[in-house]
Each structure stands twice: as structure tokens, then as C-alpha cells.
Design a protein around this motif. Structure first.
Motif, PDB file in Angstrom:
ATOM      1  N   ALA A  42     -28.300  30.199  -6.249  1.00  0.00           N
ATOM      2  CA  ALA A  42     -27.911  30.925  -5.033  1.00  0.00           C
ATOM      3  C   ALA A  42     -26.939  30.104  -4.174  1.00  0.00           C
ATOM      4  CB  ALA A  42     -29.151  31.302  -4.238  1.00  0.00           C
ATOM      5  N   LYS A  43     -27.235  28.820  -3.996  1.00  0.00           N
ATOM      6  CA  LYS A  43     -26.385  27.978  -3.146  1.00  0.00           C
ATOM      7  C   LYS A  43     -25.037  27.726  -3.843  1.00  0.00           C
ATOM      8  CE  LYS A  43     -26.494  23.475  -0.957  1.00  0.00           C
ATOM      9  NZ  LYS A  43     -26.990  22.129  -1.303  1.00  0.00           N
ATOM     10  N   ALA A  44     -25.087  27.379  -5.114  1.00  0.00           N
ATOM     11  CA  ALA A  44     -23.855  27.048  -5.852  1.00  0.00           C
ATOM     12  C   ALA A  44     -22.898  28.234  -5.908  1.00  0.00           C
ATOM     13  CB  ALA A  44     -24.221  26.605  -7.268  1.00  0.00           C
ATOM     14  N   LEU A  45     -23.450  29.437  -6.037  1.00  0.00           N
ATOM     15  CA  LEU A  45     -22.586  30.617  -6.191  1.00  0.00           C
ATOM     16  C   LEU A  45     -21.762  30.920  -4.938  1.00  0.00           C
ATOM     17  CD1 LEU A  45     -25.009  32.831  -8.306  1.00  0.00           C
ATOM     18  CD2 LEU A  45     -22.753  32.018  -9.026  1.00  0.00           C
ATOM     19  N   THR A  46     -22.096  30.289  -3.831  1.00  0.00           N
ATOM     20  CA  THR A  46     -21.292  30.478  -2.618  1.00  0.00           C
ATOM     21  C   THR A  46     -20.131  29.478  -2.563  1.00  0.00           C
ATOM     22  OG1 THR A  46     -22.616  28.943  -1.308  1.00  0.00           O
ATOM     23  CG2 THR A  46     -23.323  31.255  -1.302  1.00  0.00           C
ATOM     24  N   ASN A  47     -20.093  28.547  -3.540  1.00  0.00           N
ATOM     25  CA  ASN A  47     -19.069  27.498  -3.534  1.00  0.00           C
ATOM     26  C   ASN A  47     -17.886  27.902  -4.431  1.00  0.00           C
ATOM     27  OD1 ASN A  47     -17.597  25.089  -4.110  1.00  0.00           O
ATOM     28  ND2 ASN A  47     -19.383  23.870  -3.551  1.00  0.00           N
ATOM     29  N   PRO A  48     -16.666  27.938  -3.893  1.00  0.00           N
ATOM     30  CA  PRO A  48     -15.516  28.367  -4.715  1.00  0.00           C
ATOM     31  C   PRO A  48     -15.239  27.443  -5.901  1.00  0.00           C
ATOM     32  CG  PRO A  48     -14.804  27.582  -2.540  1.00  0.00           C
ATOM     33  CD  PRO A  48     -16.302  27.633  -2.510  1.00  0.00           C
ATOM     34  N   ASN A  49     -15.796  26.235  -5.885  1.00  0.00           N
ATOM     35  CA  ASN A  49     -15.584  25.315  -7.007  1.00  0.00           C
ATOM     36  C   ASN A  49     -16.533  25.573  -8.168  1.00  0.00           C
ATOM     37  OD1 ASN A  49     -13.488  23.878  -5.977  1.00  0.00           O
ATOM     38  ND2 ASN A  49     -14.803  22.364  -4.945  1.00  0.00           N
ATOM     39  N   PHE A  50     -17.391  26.601  -8.013  1.00  0.00           N
ATOM     40  CA  PHE A  50     -18.371  26.882  -9.073  1.00  0.00           C
ATOM     41  C   PHE A  50     -18.105  28.227  -9.727  1.00  0.00           C
ATOM     42  CE2 PHE A  50     -22.678  28.494 -10.367  1.00  0.00           C
ATOM     43  CZ  PHE A  50     -22.820  27.644 -11.452  1.00  0.00           C
ATOM     44  N   LYS A  51     -18.114  28.226 -11.059  1.00  0.00           N
ATOM     45  CA  LYS A  51     -17.995  29.487 -11.824  1.00  0.00           C
ATOM     46  C   LYS A  51     -19.195  29.564 -12.751  1.00  0.00           C
ATOM     47  CE  LYS A  51     -13.789  30.475 -10.331  1.00  0.00           C
ATOM     48  NZ  LYS A  51     -13.969  29.636  -9.137  1.00  0.00           N
ATOM     49  N   PHE A  52     -19.812  30.754 -12.811  1.00  0.00           N
ATOM     50  CA  PHE A  52     -20.983  30.905 -13.684  1.00  0.00           C
ATOM     51  C   PHE A  52     -20.759  31.992 -14.718  1.00  0.00           C
ATOM     52  CE2 PHE A  52     -25.038  32.973 -14.763  1.00  0.00           C
ATOM     53  CZ  PHE A  52     -25.601  31.917 -15.453  1.00  0.00           C
ATOM     54  N   PHE A  53     -21.168  31.713 -15.960  1.00  0.00           N
ATOM     55  CA  PHE A  53     -21.053  32.699 -17.036  1.00  0.00           C
ATOM     56  C   PHE A  53     -22.392  32.845 -17.734  1.00  0.00           C
ATOM     57  CE2 PHE A  53     -16.916  30.996 -16.250  1.00  0.00           C
ATOM     58  CZ  PHE A  53     -16.088  32.126 -16.280  1.00  0.00           C
ATOM     59  N   GLU A  54     -22.850  34.106 -17.828  1.00  0.00           N
ATOM     60  CA  GLU A  54     -24.075  34.359 -18.594  1.00  0.00           C
ATOM     61  C   GLU A  54     -23.675  34.497 -20.053  1.00  0.00           C
ATOM     62  OE1 GLU A  54     -26.396  37.700 -17.210  1.00  0.00           O
ATOM     63  OE2 GLU A  54     -27.564  37.722 -19.076  1.00  0.00           O
ATOM     64  N   ALA A  55     -24.018  33.520 -20.873  1.00  0.00           N
ATOM     65  CA  ALA A  55     -23.629  33.543 -22.297  1.00  0.00           C
ATOM     66  C   ALA A  55     -24.556  32.646 -23.093  1.00  0.00           C
ATOM     67  CB  ALA A  55     -22.188  33.059 -22.455  1.00  0.00           C
ATOM     68  N   ASN A  56     -24.655  32.956 -24.377  1.00  0.00           N
ATOM     69  CA  ASN A  56     -25.449  32.133 -25.289  1.00  0.00           C
ATOM     70  C   ASN A  56     -24.530  31.077 -25.904  1.00  0.00           C
ATOM     71  OD1 ASN A  56     -26.937  31.114 -27.480  1.00  0.00           O
ATOM     72  ND2 ASN A  56     -28.056  33.044 -27.669  1.00  0.00           N
ATOM     73  N   ILE A  57     -24.932  29.817 -25.816  1.00  0.00           N
ATOM     74  CA  ILE A  57     -24.093  28.725 -26.360  1.00  0.00           C
ATOM     75  C   ILE A  57     -23.858  28.917 -27.859  1.00  0.00           C
ATOM     76  CG2 ILE A  57     -23.953  26.195 -26.724  1.00  0.00           C
ATOM     77  CD1 ILE A  57     -23.825  26.963 -23.809  1.00  0.00           C
ATOM     78  N   ASN A  58     -24.802  29.591 -28.519  1.00  0.00           N
ATOM     79  CA  ASN A  58     -24.655  29.805 -29.965  1.00  0.00           C
ATOM     80  C   ASN A  58     -23.735  30.974 -30.303  1.00  0.00           C
ATOM     81  OD1 ASN A  58     -26.357  27.661 -30.548  1.00  0.00           O
ATOM     82  ND2 ASN A  58     -28.176  28.943 -30.286  1.00  0.00           N
ATOM     83  N   ASP A  59     -23.259  31.690 -29.292  1.00  0.00           N
ATOM     84  CA  ASP A  59     -22.281  32.765 -29.510  1.00  0.00           C
ATOM     85  C   ASP A  59     -20.895  32.111 -29.389  1.00  0.00           C
ATOM     86  OD1 ASP A  59     -20.499  34.844 -29.265  1.00  0.00           O
ATOM     87  OD2 ASP A  59     -21.655  35.943 -27.760  1.00  0.00           O
ATOM     88  N   LEU A  60     -20.414  31.601 -30.526  1.00  0.00           N
ATOM     89  CA  LEU A  60     -19.195  30.776 -30.497  1.00  0.00           C
ATOM     90  C   LEU A  60     -17.967  31.511 -29.970  1.00  0.00           C
ATOM     91  CD1 LEU A  60     -19.738  28.676 -33.734  1.00  0.00           C
ATOM     92  CD2 LEU A  60     -19.812  27.867 -31.393  1.00  0.00           C
ATOM     93  N   PRO A  61     -17.708  32.764 -30.393  1.00  0.00           N
ATOM     94  CA  PRO A  61     -16.497  33.426 -29.875  1.00  0.00           C
ATOM     95  C   PRO A  61     -16.533  33.575 -28.345  1.00  0.00           C
ATOM     96  CG  PRO A  61     -17.369  34.616 -31.789  1.00  0.00           C
ATOM     97  CD  PRO A  61     -18.377  33.572 -31.434  1.00  0.00           C
ATOM     98  N   SER A  62     -17.698  33.999 -27.799  1.00  0.00           N
ATOM     99  CA  SER A  62     -17.770  34.176 -26.331  1.00  0.00           C
ATOM    100  C   SER A  62     -17.579  32.843 -25.621  1.00  0.00           C
ATOM    101  CB  SER A  62     -19.131  34.748 -25.910  1.00  0.00           C
ATOM    102  OG  SER A  62     -19.281  36.019 -26.420  1.00  0.00           O
ATOM    103  N   CYS A  63     -18.273  31.805 -26.109  1.00  0.00           N
ATOM    104  CA  CYS A  63     -18.169  30.508 -25.421  1.00  0.00           C
ATOM    105  C   CYS A  63     -16.764  29.938 -25.546  1.00  0.00           C
ATOM    106  CB  CYS A  63     -19.207  29.530 -25.963  1.00  0.00           C
ATOM    107  SG  CYS A  63     -20.820  29.914 -25.327  1.00  0.00           S
ATOM    108  N   SER A  64     -16.161  30.146 -26.699  1.00  0.00           N
ATOM    109  CA  SER A  64     -14.801  29.630 -26.879  1.00  0.00           C
ATOM    110  C   SER A  64     -13.848  30.287 -25.874  1.00  0.00           C
ATOM    111  CB  SER A  64     -14.336  29.879 -28.314  1.00  0.00           C
ATOM    112  OG  SER A  64     -13.104  29.262 -28.502  1.00  0.00           O
ATOM    113  N   ARG A  65     -14.017  31.610 -25.682  1.00  0.00           N
ATOM    114  CA  ARG A  65     -13.162  32.324 -24.709  1.00  0.00           C
ATOM    115  C   ARG A  65     -13.380  31.757 -23.297  1.00  0.00           C
ATOM    116  NH1 ARG A  65     -14.230  36.936 -27.644  1.00  0.00           N
ATOM    117  NH2 ARG A  65     -15.998  37.489 -26.325  1.00  0.00           N
ATOM    118  N   ILE A  66     -14.646  31.576 -22.936  1.00  0.00           N
ATOM    119  CA  ILE A  66     -14.961  31.074 -21.576  1.00  0.00           C
ATOM    120  C   ILE A  66     -14.372  29.677 -21.384  1.00  0.00           C
ATOM    121  CG2 ILE A  66     -16.839  30.294 -20.059  1.00  0.00           C
ATOM    122  CD1 ILE A  66     -18.621  32.468 -21.534  1.00  0.00           C
TER     123      ILE A  66
END
Ligand SMILES: NC(=O)c1ccc[n+]([C@@H]2O[C@H](COP(=O)([O-])OP(=O)(O)OC[C@H]3O[C@@H](n4cnc5c(N)ncnc54)[C@H](O)[C@@H]3O)[C@@H](O)[C@H]2O)c1
Length: 320
Positions: A42-66
Motif C-alpha cells: 500500500a505504501k510503496a504503490l504511492t511512490n512514483p519510483n515503484f512499479k508493480f506487476f502481478e506475474a509468475n516468475i516461471n512464465d518466461l514470456p510475460s516476465c521477459s516482456r516486463i
């Protein structure tokens, strides 16, 4: 500093994200929210220096794109790898959970680091890699025979990092955490006790005989130690036990502390046996001399860390 943090919405990951942002770093967090919670960020998401992605590390194509997208205009200088299955019991019931979330996340992250030229890794390992040894656990003892699939997959993760250092990685820090306690806990005995007492304020069932003895570290001190080590240890491969050495806390102490705060007067019922579950190491005797020599020691004893965490966790469980 530009950092990638895996397991960012978890208990320890979310505190690490806050600490890195407080240092002025740009942070990209990835978490599949299997065990972690968006609320922890909650606190981090208010900081412009933080980006969050909901993804599985084992999903290589999605993580590679991110990672590719987030690597522009400036590449990541380090990946803090905390994503794992932190539920040791779930891994005993189905070891595939640890293969996927504890080992393959490490293996696949290393692949991404090679592809996207991220030169450094800081890895959350564990005292569970040592197995059940009746001696003080110093960093260089061996051979190591873990007794849980979780410990096994973390040890394999350390090995994968070691070999990556021979080909493309520039530097690695491996932290062997003790039991860590504090606010935003997603699992662990203190949280279990608080939830059980919320459901039944009259009695607390505790797995084992209450005599299991381990060192506990407060999450604030753990983060301080992780940052201290990455700032000060400059070998190619740096590996440290983090924790308290001489002092440990019994499960009985923890149960009584939660009862006192959550439901004074509740009866504690121990189920018996020397351990809580298969894969649980009942007594841990940790050496933290190497870290002490580097210049870091915790300020809180194990019992004091537990006391502070009980107050935080009980407040969170009472008012979710
Ligand atoms: N808490 C402790 O006492 C302790 C002790 C030793 C080691 N560790 C290690 O520290 C790290 C953080 O632990 P924690 O206590 O914060 O646990 P946690 O479960 O709160 O955090 C781990 C996070 O990883 C995420 N995750 C799991 N698999 C994933 C995947 N495939 N892709 C993306 N995200 C995934 C989960 O959703 C969770 O948010 C873990 O690696 C854990 O093994 C913790």
C-alpha cells in the motif's frame, strides 16, 4: 540504483521494497500474489519510483516482456530474489510446489538475468539448507543434507547461482535467513496462533511439545542486515547466515506471548512430539560470527524480536 524485486508483495519482500525506495532506488516488483498481498505494498504503490506487476516468475514470456520494458532507459543493476514457496508444510504434502516456486523461480530468474544483462543477484536462502545437524551451523560446513523439499530446493538455488557466476553473473549475495517475524506476516507460528485464538479464544492448540528452539529475527533488522551485506561484502560470491546466535526462543514462549496479547487466560494445549511437522528442524544453533566480523549484529534478542512481532501481528489480526 535500479532494482528488480521478486516476491515483492510478500512479508519480507514488501519491507525490502519500502527500504529500497527509502534509499532513493527505482524498484520494479513482481509477485504472482499466490502468498503475497497487494495490501502489503500500500505504501510503496504511492511512490512514483515503484512499479508493480502481478506475474509468475516461471512464465518466461510475460516476465521477459516486463523486464525488457522496465529495463529502458536504464538497465537493472540488481535482482533481489525473494519469490518462493514459504509454506514448508505445503512442500511436504506436495514437493512439486517447492520444485516450481522455490527452485524453478531461481533457475528461470537467472535465465532472465542472462537475457536482460542484470549483473547481480541477492538471494533469500534459509537455515533449512543445513538440515538437522547437532552442531553449530557455520557457513562452510558440509556435506549438507536438508530434511525438507523447501531446504533442498533452496540449496539447489544456491548451487544454480554459484554456477551462473562462472558464466554471466558478476556478483551474488546469498542470505541464509533464520526464522523471521514481524508485521505483514503471511505465514508462521505467530500468525497461526493469533488466527487460532481469534477463532477459539478459550484454547490454543500448539503443534509439538513447545520445546522447539530457534533464533528469531525481526524483519526490520533482517532488512537492515541485507542492505548492510550488499553494501559491504564485495567478493564475487558472498554468503552469510543472518540472525542471532546464542539466544533462541521456544515455541512455548511464543504461544504464551500471543495468548497474553490476544486472549489472556486461554489454555495452551500441546499436541506432543519433538517437532511441529515433517521437515521442521526442532533446534537450530546458528553461527553468525562471519556477519559479526563484517560489522553487523542484531540489536534485539530473539525473545525481544518475538515480543515486538507479537504486538504487530496481533494488532493486524484484530483489525484486518
Ligand atoms: N519468513 C521466514 O522466516 C523466512 C526464513 C527463511 C527464508 N525465507 C525466504 O525469504 C523469502 C521471502 O519469504 P516471506 O516470508 O516473505 O514469504 P512470502 O510467502 O510472504 O513471500 C514470498 C512471495 O513470493 C511470491 N511467489 C511465490 N512463487 C512465485 C512465483 N512463481 N512467481 C511470482 N511470485 C511468487 C508469493 O506470492 C509471496 O508473495 C522467501 O524466498 C523465503 O523462502 C523466509
Amino acid at each position: 540504483m535500479k532494482c528488480l524485486v521478486t516476491g515483492a508483495a510478500g512479508f519480507i519482500g514488501s519491507h525490502l521494497v519500502d527500504a529500497l525506495l527509502a534509499r532513493g532506488a527505482a524498484v520494479t516488483g513482481i509477485d504472482n500474489l499466490k502468498l503475497g498481498r497487494r495490501k502489503n505494498l500500500a505504501k510503496a504503490l504511492t511512490n512514483p519510483n515503484f512499479k508493480f506487476f502481478e506475474a509468475n516468475i516461471n512464465d518466461l514470456p510475460s516476465c521477459s516482456r516486463i523486464i525488457s520494458w522496465q529495463s529502458k532507459p536504464k538497465p537493472f543493476s540488481i535482482a533481489w530474489h525473494l519469490a518462493a514457496n514459504s509454506d514448508i508444510r505445503a512442500g511436504v504434502a506436495d514437493p512439486d510446489v517447492d520444485l516450481r516456486d522455490t527452485f524453478l523461480t531461481t533457475y528461470n530468474l537467472l535465465k532472465q538475468m542472462r537475457e536482460h544483462k542484470i549483473p547481480r543477484i541477492a538471494f533469500a536462502s534459509t537455515s533449512a539448507i543445513y538440515g538437522e545437524l547437532d552442531r553449530q551451523l557455520t557457513e562452510d560446513i558440509g556435506p549438507l543434507f536438508p530434511i525438507s523439499s523447501y531446504g533442498t530446493m533452496k540449496l539447489a538455488g544456491e548451487a544454480a547461482i554459484s554456477s551462473a557466476l562462472e558464466s554471466f553473473l558478476e556478483r551474488a549475495w546469498i542470505f541464509r535467513f533464520p526464522n523471521v517475524v514481524g508485521s505483514r506476516a503471511t505465514h508462521g507460528a505467530l500468525l497461526d496462533f493469533a488466527h487460532k485464538l481469534k477463532k477459539n479464544p478459550a484454547e490454543l492448540e500448539v503443534l509439538g511439545d513447545g520445546k522447539q528452539k530457534k533464533p528469531y529475527l525481526h524483519v526490520a533488522e533482517l532488512i537492515d542486515a541485507m542492505l548492510f551485506i550488499t553494501d559491504n561484502a564485495a567478493e564475487k560470491l558472498n554468503y552469510f547466515n543472518i540472525g542471532t546466535s546464542a539466544n533462541v526462543t521456544t515455541v512455548k514462549y511464543m504461544a504464551e506471548a500471543v495468548v497474553k496479547q490476544m486472549s489472556p487466560g486461554a489454555k495452551i494445549r500441546f499436541t506432543g512430539g519433538d517437532r511441529g511437522w515433517i521437515g521442521d528442524v526442532p533446534k537450530v544453533n546458528y553461527s553468525v560470527e562471519k556477519l559479526k566480523k563484517l560489522g553487523w549484529s542484531p540489536k534485539l534478542t530473539s525473545n525481544k524480536a518475538v515480543d515486538r512481532a507479537v504486538a504487530e501481528i496481533v494488532a493486524e489480526v484484530k483489525t484486518p
